[in-house]
Design a protein around this motif. Structure first.
Motif, PDB file in Angstrom:
ATOM      1  N   LYS A  46     -17.330   5.421   2.114  1.00  0.00           N
ATOM      2  CA  LYS A  46     -15.885   5.644   2.175  1.00  0.00           C
ATOM      3  C   LYS A  46     -15.532   7.030   1.665  1.00  0.00           C
ATOM      4  N   LEU A  47     -16.163   7.435   0.581  1.00  0.00           N
ATOM      5  CA  LEU A  47     -15.890   8.749   0.009  1.00  0.00           C
ATOM      6  C   LEU A  47     -16.296   9.854   0.978  1.00  0.00           C
ATOM      7  N   LEU A  48     -17.462   9.704   1.594  1.00  0.00           N
ATOM      8  CA  LEU A  48     -17.921  10.713   2.552  1.00  0.00           C
ATOM      9  C   LEU A  48     -17.000  10.792   3.761  1.00  0.00           C
ATOM     10  N   ARG A  49     -16.558   9.638   4.274  1.00  0.00           N
ATOM     11  CA  ARG A  49     -15.636   9.643   5.410  1.00  0.00           C
ATOM     12  C   ARG A  49     -14.313  10.292   5.026  1.00  0.00           C
ATOM     13  N   PHE A  50     -13.834  10.019   3.807  1.00  0.00           N
ATOM     14  CA  PHE A  50     -12.588  10.621   3.336  1.00  0.00           C
ATOM     15  C   PHE A  50     -12.732  12.136   3.243  1.00  0.00           C
ATOM     16  N   GLN A  51     -13.860  12.603   2.708  1.00  0.00           N
ATOM     17  CA  GLN A  51     -14.082  14.047   2.593  1.00  0.00           C
ATOM     18  C   GLN A  51     -14.162  14.693   3.972  1.00  0.00           C
ATOM     19  N   ASP A  52     -14.850  14.043   4.911  1.00  0.00           N
ATOM     20  CA  ASP A  52     -14.932  14.576   6.271  1.00  0.00           C
ATOM     21  C   ASP A  52     -13.555  14.629   6.913  1.00  0.00           C
ATOM     22  N   SER A  53     -12.778  13.562   6.744  1.00  0.00           N
ATOM     23  CA  SER A  53     -11.439  13.516   7.324  1.00  0.00           C
ATOM     24  C   SER A  53     -10.550  14.589   6.724  1.00  0.00           C
ATOM     25  N   THR A  54     -10.672  14.802   5.430  1.00  0.00           N
ATOM     26  CA  THR A  54      -9.883  15.829   4.761  1.00  0.00           C
ATOM     27  C   THR A  54     -10.250  17.207   5.295  1.00  0.00           C
ATOM     28  N   LYS A  55     -11.537  17.462   5.484  1.00  0.00           N
ATOM     29  CA  LYS A  55     -11.977  18.756   6.003  1.00  0.00           C
ATOM     30  C   LYS A  55     -11.463  18.960   7.424  1.00  0.00           C
ATOM     31  N   ILE A  56     -11.541  17.939   8.245  1.00  0.00           N
ATOM     32  CA  ILE A  56     -11.059  18.044   9.626  1.00  0.00           C
ATOM     33  C   ILE A  56      -9.558  18.305   9.640  1.00  0.00           C
ATOM     34  N   LEU A  57      -8.815  17.592   8.811  1.00  0.00           N
ATOM     35  CA  LEU A  57      -7.369  17.794   8.737  1.00  0.00           C
ATOM     36  C   LEU A  57      -7.041  19.207   8.264  1.00  0.00           C
ATOM     37  N   ASP A  58      -7.762  19.704   7.266  1.00  0.00           N
ATOM     38  CA  ASP A  58      -7.554  21.075   6.800  1.00  0.00           C
ATOM     39  C   ASP A  58      -7.821  22.079   7.916  1.00  0.00           C
ATOM     40  N   ASP A  59      -8.883  21.851   8.689  1.00  0.00           N
ATOM     41  CA  ASP A  59      -9.192  22.747   9.808  1.00  0.00           C
ATOM     42  C   ASP A  59      -8.080  22.729  10.849  1.00  0.00           C
ATOM     43  N   ILE A  60      -7.571  21.552  11.153  1.00  0.00           N
ATOM     44  CA  ILE A  60      -6.485  21.443  12.136  1.00  0.00           C
ATOM     45  C   ILE A  60      -5.242  22.163  11.635  1.00  0.00           C
ATOM     46  N   LEU A  61      -4.888  21.921  10.388  1.00  0.00           N
ATOM     47  CA  LEU A  61      -3.685  22.548   9.834  1.00  0.00           C
ATOM     48  C   LEU A  61      -3.830  24.060   9.732  1.00  0.00           C
ATOM     49  N   SER A  62      -5.003  24.549   9.406  1.00  0.00           N
ATOM     50  CA  SER A  62      -5.191  25.994   9.286  1.00  0.00           C
ATOM     51  C   SER A  62      -5.180  26.674  10.652  1.00  0.00           C
ATOM     52  N   SER A  63      -5.468  25.939  11.697  1.00  0.00           N
ATOM     53  CA  SER A  63      -5.471  26.549  13.027  1.00  0.00           C
ATOM     54  C   SER A  63      -4.092  26.542  13.671  1.00  0.00           C
ATOM     55  N   GLN A  64      -3.129  25.889  13.055  1.00  0.00           N
ATOM     56  CA  GLN A  64      -1.773  25.841  13.602  1.00  0.00           C
ATOM     57  C   GLN A  64      -1.116  27.199  13.452  1.00  0.00           C
ATOM     58  N   ARG A  65      -0.231  27.486  14.386  1.00  0.00           N
ATOM     59  CA  ARG A  65       0.544  28.720  14.305  1.00  0.00           C
ATOM     60  C   ARG A  65       1.651  28.562  13.292  1.00  0.00           C
ATOM     61  N   SER A  66       1.994  29.647  12.675  1.00  0.00           N
ATOM     62  CA  SER A  66       3.109  29.660  11.748  1.00  0.00           C
ATOM     63  C   SER A  66       4.406  29.442  12.527  1.00  0.00           C
ATOM     64  N   PRO A  67       5.362  28.694  11.981  1.00  0.00           N
ATOM     65  CA  PRO A  67       6.633  28.494  12.688  1.00  0.00           C
ATOM     66  C   PRO A  67       7.410  29.795  12.847  1.00  0.00           C
ATOM     67  N   ALA A  68       7.084  30.814  12.057  1.00  0.00           N
ATOM     68  CA  ALA A  68       7.771  32.097  12.183  1.00  0.00           C
ATOM     69  C   ALA A  68       7.298  32.866  13.408  1.00  0.00           C
ATOM     70  N   ILE A  69       6.142  32.527  13.940  1.00  0.00           N
ATOM     71  CA  ILE A  69       5.610  33.225  15.106  1.00  0.00           C
ATOM     72  C   ILE A  69       6.119  32.519  16.356  1.00  0.00           C
ATOM     73  N   LYS A  70       7.003  33.179  17.068  1.00  0.00           N
ATOM     74  CA  LYS A  70       7.573  32.580  18.270  1.00  0.00           C
ATOM     75  C   LYS A  70       7.189  33.373  19.513  1.00  0.00           C
ATOM     76  N   TYR A  71       6.211  34.244  19.385  1.00  0.00           N
ATOM     77  CA  TYR A  71       5.754  35.047  20.502  1.00  0.00           C
ATOM     78  C   TYR A  71       5.153  34.130  21.568  1.00  0.00           C
ATOM     79  N   ASP A  72       5.354  34.427  22.804  1.00  0.00           N
ATOM     80  CA  ASP A  72       4.901  33.635  23.954  1.00  0.00           C
ATOM     81  C   ASP A  72       5.673  32.331  24.119  1.00  0.00           C
ATOM     82  N   LEU A  73       6.798  32.206  23.443  1.00  0.00           N
ATOM     83  CA  LEU A  73       7.617  31.014  23.604  1.00  0.00           C
ATOM     84  C   LEU A  73       8.972  31.378  24.209  1.00  0.00           C
ATOM     85  N   GLY A  74       9.077  32.583  24.764  1.00  0.00           N
ATOM     86  CA  GLY A  74      10.337  33.018  25.350  1.00  0.00           C
ATOM     87  C   GLY A  74      11.230  33.728  24.357  1.00  0.00           C
TER      88      GLY A  74
END
Length: 78
Positions: free
Chosen positions: A28-56
């Motif tokens: 359970k601990l290992l799955r939680f750590q893996d899930s946390t790492k995956i979530l961190d990777d997803i969140l870090s790859s998101q664009r900042s809401p201040a960047i609106k380039y290519d959205l018109g």
């Protein structure tokens, strides 16, 4: 002799159950750590809401309000 065998078997069965419980906790601990790492990777790859380039939207100047940006954009179009 049969009684001793049954006692040892019961003792080993208890030990196996304890070890299974520990293994499940680690899993359970290992799955939680893996899930946390995956979530961190997803969140870090998101664009900042201040960047609106290519959205018109046109680029905004830092410190400029949205009404100033709209006024500047309308002046650029005319």
């Amino acid at each position: 002799m049969k009684k001793q065998y049954l006692e040892k078997e019961e003792k080993y069965q208890v030990e196996v159950n304890i070890l299974k419980g520990k293994l499940e906790e680690k899993d359970k601990l290992l799955r939680f750590q893996d899930s946390t790492k995956i979530l961190d990777d997803i969140l870090s790859s998101q664009r900042s809401p201040a960047i609106k380039y290519d959205l018109g939207f046109h680029e905004t100047i830092e410190g400029e309000s949205s009404s100033q940006t709209e006024a500047r954009n309308s002046n650029e179009k005319s």
